[in-house]
Design an enzyme around this catalytic site. Sequence first.
Site, PDB file in Angstrom:
ATOM      1  N   SER A 259      32.372  38.428   9.131  1.00 30.66           N
ATOM      2  CA  SER A 259      32.809  38.574  10.516  1.00 30.66           C
ATOM      3  C   SER A 259      33.338  39.989  10.738  1.00 30.66           C
ATOM      4  O   SER A 259      33.820  40.630   9.800  1.00 30.66           O
ATOM      5  CB  SER A 259      33.918  37.563  10.830  1.00 30.66           C
ATOM      6  OG  SER A 259      34.574  37.876  12.048  1.00 30.66           O
TER       7      SER A 259
ATOM      8  N   ASN B 293      26.501  30.790   4.225  1.00 28.01           N
ATOM      9  CA  ASN B 293      26.942  30.723   5.612  1.00 28.01           C
ATOM     10  C   ASN B 293      28.119  29.774   5.824  1.00 28.01           C
ATOM     11  O   ASN B 293      28.789  29.850   6.845  1.00 28.01           O
ATOM     12  CB  ASN B 293      25.768  30.276   6.499  1.00 28.01           C
ATOM     13  CG  ASN B 293      26.194  29.989   7.913  1.00 28.01           C
ATOM     14  OD1 ASN B 293      26.525  30.905   8.662  1.00 28.01           O
ATOM     15  ND2 ASN B 293      26.205  28.725   8.302  1.00 28.01           N
TER      16      ASN B 293
ATOM     17  N   TYR C 140      42.154  34.473   7.871  1.00 25.69           N
ATOM     18  CA  TYR C 140      40.708  34.432   8.124  1.00 25.69           C
ATOM     19  C   TYR C 140      40.083  35.794   7.871  1.00 25.69           C
ATOM     20  O   TYR C 140      39.051  35.913   7.194  1.00 25.69           O
ATOM     21  CB  TYR C 140      40.465  33.986   9.560  1.00 25.69           C
ATOM     22  CG  TYR C 140      39.019  33.966   9.978  1.00 25.69           C
ATOM     23  CD1 TYR C 140      38.131  33.027   9.470  1.00 25.69           C
ATOM     24  CD2 TYR C 140      38.537  34.893  10.906  1.00 25.69           C
ATOM     25  CE1 TYR C 140      36.799  33.011   9.859  1.00 25.69           C
ATOM     26  CE2 TYR C 140      37.208  34.881  11.302  1.00 25.69           C
ATOM     27  CZ  TYR C 140      36.350  33.942  10.780  1.00 25.69           C
ATOM     28  OH  TYR C 140      35.030  33.928  11.164  1.00 25.69           O
ATOM     29  N   ALA C 141      40.711  36.850   8.404  1.00 27.49           N
ATOM     30  CA  ALA C 141      40.177  38.201   8.241  1.00 27.49           C
ATOM     31  C   ALA C 141      40.146  38.610   6.777  1.00 27.49           C
ATOM     32  O   ALA C 141      39.204  39.262   6.320  1.00 27.49           O
ATOM     33  CB  ALA C 141      41.014  39.195   9.048  1.00 27.49           C
TER      34      ALA C 141
END
Length: 248
Positions: free
Chosen positions: A143, A91, A156-157
């Site tokens: 995400s 996580n 980030y993606a």
Amino acid sequence: MRFAGQTALVTGASRGIGRAIAVELCKDGADLAIVGRDRAALDETAGFCVAARVGAVVHPIVADVTSRAAVDEAVQETVDRFGRVDAAVANAGQSVDALLMRLKDDVLDGLIDANLKSAFYLCGAIARPMMKQRAGAIVLVSSIVGVTGNAGQAAYAATKAGLLGLCKSAAKELGSRNIRVNAVALGLIETAMTEKMPEAAREMLLKQVALGRPGTPEDVSRVVAFLCSDASGYITGQTIVVDGGVVM
């Protein structure tokens, strides 16, 4: 209790979603190793876990999961303490927005280290005891931007999309030893990080949510607990989208 007699390891367990996952697993019978960089926050998480189930054993481990050696040591410490690891949740991570033409090397490197390398390190380290047991469940927290992409979040993606590829490949690699690997792709979840969002950006995101509300850490933790449990015993290599109906 679904996890009675079992042990789980959760990274990024200091607060927010990681804390909720730890509490959910503990409430459902698991003893825990919780990993993070902030000892005081880990102790708070341990307190919530013990309050959720009388007799729970929770072992905080202060470690920087961007270090392979630190992750190896955390896994070994867990095995030494509990004798086995039945479930592991990757996580830990961070979010930084940056336009492509302004993306600095240190920001890119930091996101890759925190979001992607840390999960690789955990999967590699946890596979050893799980292979000996011939059983285990691994869950990677990703995400929805890893599925859809998002302007201003290319780095980030990309790291979150990388987790989905890791999930499928690890599932194929470890499946013969009865080790399952799955991922959750999260939408707008109420955490300290999302509370800092500008109100206009928040409202724009909420308009895309079919259920009309942001998710809670507990919405995530219940899905993660399912993927860690025998109830999902024939599910591996999958990404469960937890976003209230954004990606359909």
